[in-house]
Design a protein around this motif. Sequence first.
Motif, PDB file in Angstrom:
ATOM      1  N   GLU A 264       0.834  -0.917  -0.052  1.00 25.27           N
ATOM      2  CA  GLU A 264       0.021  -0.003   0.047  1.00 25.27           C
ATOM      3  C   GLU A 264       1.167   1.418   0.006  1.00 25.27           C
ATOM      4  N   SER A 265       1.328   1.328   1.221  1.00 22.10           N
ATOM      5  CA  SER A 265       2.516   2.768   1.294  1.00 22.10           C
ATOM      6  C   SER A 265       3.457   2.419   2.172  1.00 22.10           C
ATOM      7  N   VAL A 266       4.776   2.494   1.764  1.00 19.28           N
ATOM      8  CA  VAL A 266       5.568   2.225   2.490  1.00 19.28           C
ATOM      9  C   VAL A 266       6.655   3.209   2.505  1.00 19.28           C
ATOM     10  N   SER A 267       7.887   3.238   3.379  1.00 22.56           N
ATOM     11  CA  SER A 267       9.131   3.753   3.154  1.00 22.56           C
ATOM     12  C   SER A 267      10.047   3.388   4.212  1.00 22.56           C
ATOM     13  N   CYS A 268      11.148   3.912   3.775  1.00 27.89           N
ATOM     14  CA  CYS A 268      12.393   3.307   4.756  1.00 27.89           C
ATOM     15  C   CYS A 268      12.928   4.227   5.617  1.00 27.89           C
ATOM     16  N   ALA A 269      13.011   3.983   6.968  1.00 32.49           N
ATOM     17  CA  ALA A 269      13.476   5.105   7.641  1.00 32.49           C
ATOM     18  C   ALA A 269      14.799   5.389   7.753  1.00 32.49           C
ATOM     19  N   ILE A 270      15.610   4.442   7.286  1.00 35.11           N
ATOM     20  CA  ILE A 270      16.902   4.702   7.093  1.00 35.11           C
ATOM     21  C   ILE A 270      17.665   4.755   5.511  1.00 35.11           C
ATOM     22  N   TYR A 271      16.766   5.214   4.793  1.00 38.09           N
ATOM     23  CA  TYR A 271      16.936   5.395   3.316  1.00 38.09           C
ATOM     24  C   TYR A 271      18.269   5.647   3.126  1.00 38.09           C
ATOM     25  N   LYS A 272      18.736   6.971   3.423  1.00 39.88           N
ATOM     26  CA  LYS A 272      19.930   7.369   3.206  1.00 39.88           C
ATOM     27  C   LYS A 272      21.294   6.473   3.899  1.00 39.88           C
ATOM     28  N   GLU A 273      20.908   5.875   4.601  1.00 37.30           N
ATOM     29  CA  GLU A 273      22.019   5.000   5.412  1.00 37.30           C
ATOM     30  C   GLU A 273      21.784   3.480   5.169  1.00 37.30           C
ATOM     31  N   ARG A 274      20.924   2.936   4.471  1.00 42.28           N
ATOM     32  CA  ARG A 274      20.746   1.600   4.134  1.00 42.28           C
ATOM     33  C   ARG A 274      21.941   0.921   3.882  1.00 42.28           C
ATOM     34  N   PRO A 275      22.050  -0.355   3.970  1.00 48.54           N
ATOM     35  CA  PRO A 275      23.302  -1.061   3.750  1.00 48.54           C
ATOM     36  C   PRO A 275      23.204  -1.461   2.201  1.00 48.54           C
ATOM     37  N   SER A 276      24.545  -1.917   1.731  1.00 44.40           N
ATOM     38  CA  SER A 276      24.507  -2.346   0.383  1.00 44.40           C
ATOM     39  C   SER A 276      23.739  -3.208  -0.299  1.00 44.40           C
ATOM     40  N   PRO A 277      23.184  -4.352   0.510  1.00 45.19           N
ATOM     41  CA  PRO A 277      22.196  -5.204  -0.336  1.00 45.19           C
ATOM     42  C   PRO A 277      20.959  -4.467  -0.480  1.00 45.19           C
ATOM     43  N   CYS A 278      20.635  -3.478   0.098  1.00 42.47           N
ATOM     44  CA  CYS A 278      19.286  -2.617  -0.071  1.00 42.47           C
ATOM     45  C   CYS A 278      19.514  -1.808  -1.380  1.00 42.47           C
ATOM     46  N   ARG A 279      20.720  -1.278  -1.473  1.00 38.44           N
ATOM     47  CA  ARG A 279      20.870  -0.433  -2.607  1.00 38.44           C
ATOM     48  C   ARG A 279      21.005  -1.114  -3.988  1.00 38.44           C
ATOM     49  N   GLU A 280      21.843  -2.588  -3.784  1.00 39.00           N
ATOM     50  CA  GLU A 280      21.659  -3.488  -4.888  1.00 39.00           C
ATOM     51  C   GLU A 280      20.325  -4.235  -5.305  1.00 39.00           C
ATOM     52  N   PHE A 281      19.495  -4.486  -4.496  1.00 37.68           N
ATOM     53  CA  PHE A 281      18.336  -4.992  -4.714  1.00 37.68           C
ATOM     54  C   PHE A 281      17.425  -4.149  -5.629  1.00 37.68           C
ATOM     55  N   GLY A 282      16.889  -4.755  -6.571  1.00 40.76           N
ATOM     56  CA  GLY A 282      16.227  -3.993  -7.547  1.00 40.76           C
ATOM     57  C   GLY A 282      16.457  -2.529  -7.818  1.00 40.76           C
ATOM     58  N   ALA A 283      17.776  -2.797  -7.886  1.00 42.17           N
ATOM     59  CA  ALA A 283      18.604  -1.299  -8.176  1.00 42.17           C
ATOM     60  C   ALA A 283      18.054  -0.551  -9.457  1.00 42.17           C
ATOM     61  N   ARG A 284      17.446  -1.194 -10.435  1.00 38.71           N
ATOM     62  CA  ARG A 284      16.771  -0.756 -11.671  1.00 38.71           C
ATOM     63  C   ARG A 284      15.280  -0.537 -11.512  1.00 38.71           C
ATOM     64  N   ALA A 285      14.821  -0.698 -10.350  1.00 43.36           N
ATOM     65  CA  ALA A 285      13.187  -0.487 -10.177  1.00 43.36           C
ATOM     66  C   ALA A 285      12.906   0.851 -10.493  1.00 43.36           C
TER      67      ALA A 285
END
Length: 115
Positions: A70-91
């Motif tokens: 529905e509606s989500v956000s990441c509370a640490i988006y700018k500080e998220r770790p590398s797997p989060c940056r790499e997963f679905g990187a082209r989404a």
Amino acid sequence: MSKPALNVCQQCGACCAAFRVTFHYSELDSEPGGCVPAGLADQETATLYRLRGTDYANPRCAALTGKVGESVSCAIYKERPSPCREFGARAGIGVFEEACNRARSRHGLPPLPLD
Ligand code: SF4
Ligand code: SF4
């Protein structure tokens, strides 16, 4: 990220509540140059940490806010770790992956179109 594709992730969040997220301890903010809040991480091995909640029977990252699908956000988006940056990187440009749809299926969400 283009706006339409960004909205897909903001209305999805399935990957943040489907897979274990493990990363090297050097990414923790307790380490020089690291940024991932150590308070949200649990130690897995001597060198690896994981985001809290991602190894639970019903995984859900402790940093994820909102309702999946529905509606989500990441509370640490700018500080998220590398797997989060790499997963679905082209989404962000509207290119999704099989793994997106595996995560989405866990939450009863319809598949996204693949290439
Ligand atoms: S599963 Fe894919 S589409 Fe859904 S939030 Fe994660 S990267 Fe975005
Ligand atoms: S840190 Fe953010 S992007 Fe990574 S799994 Fe948690 S909520 Fe998702």
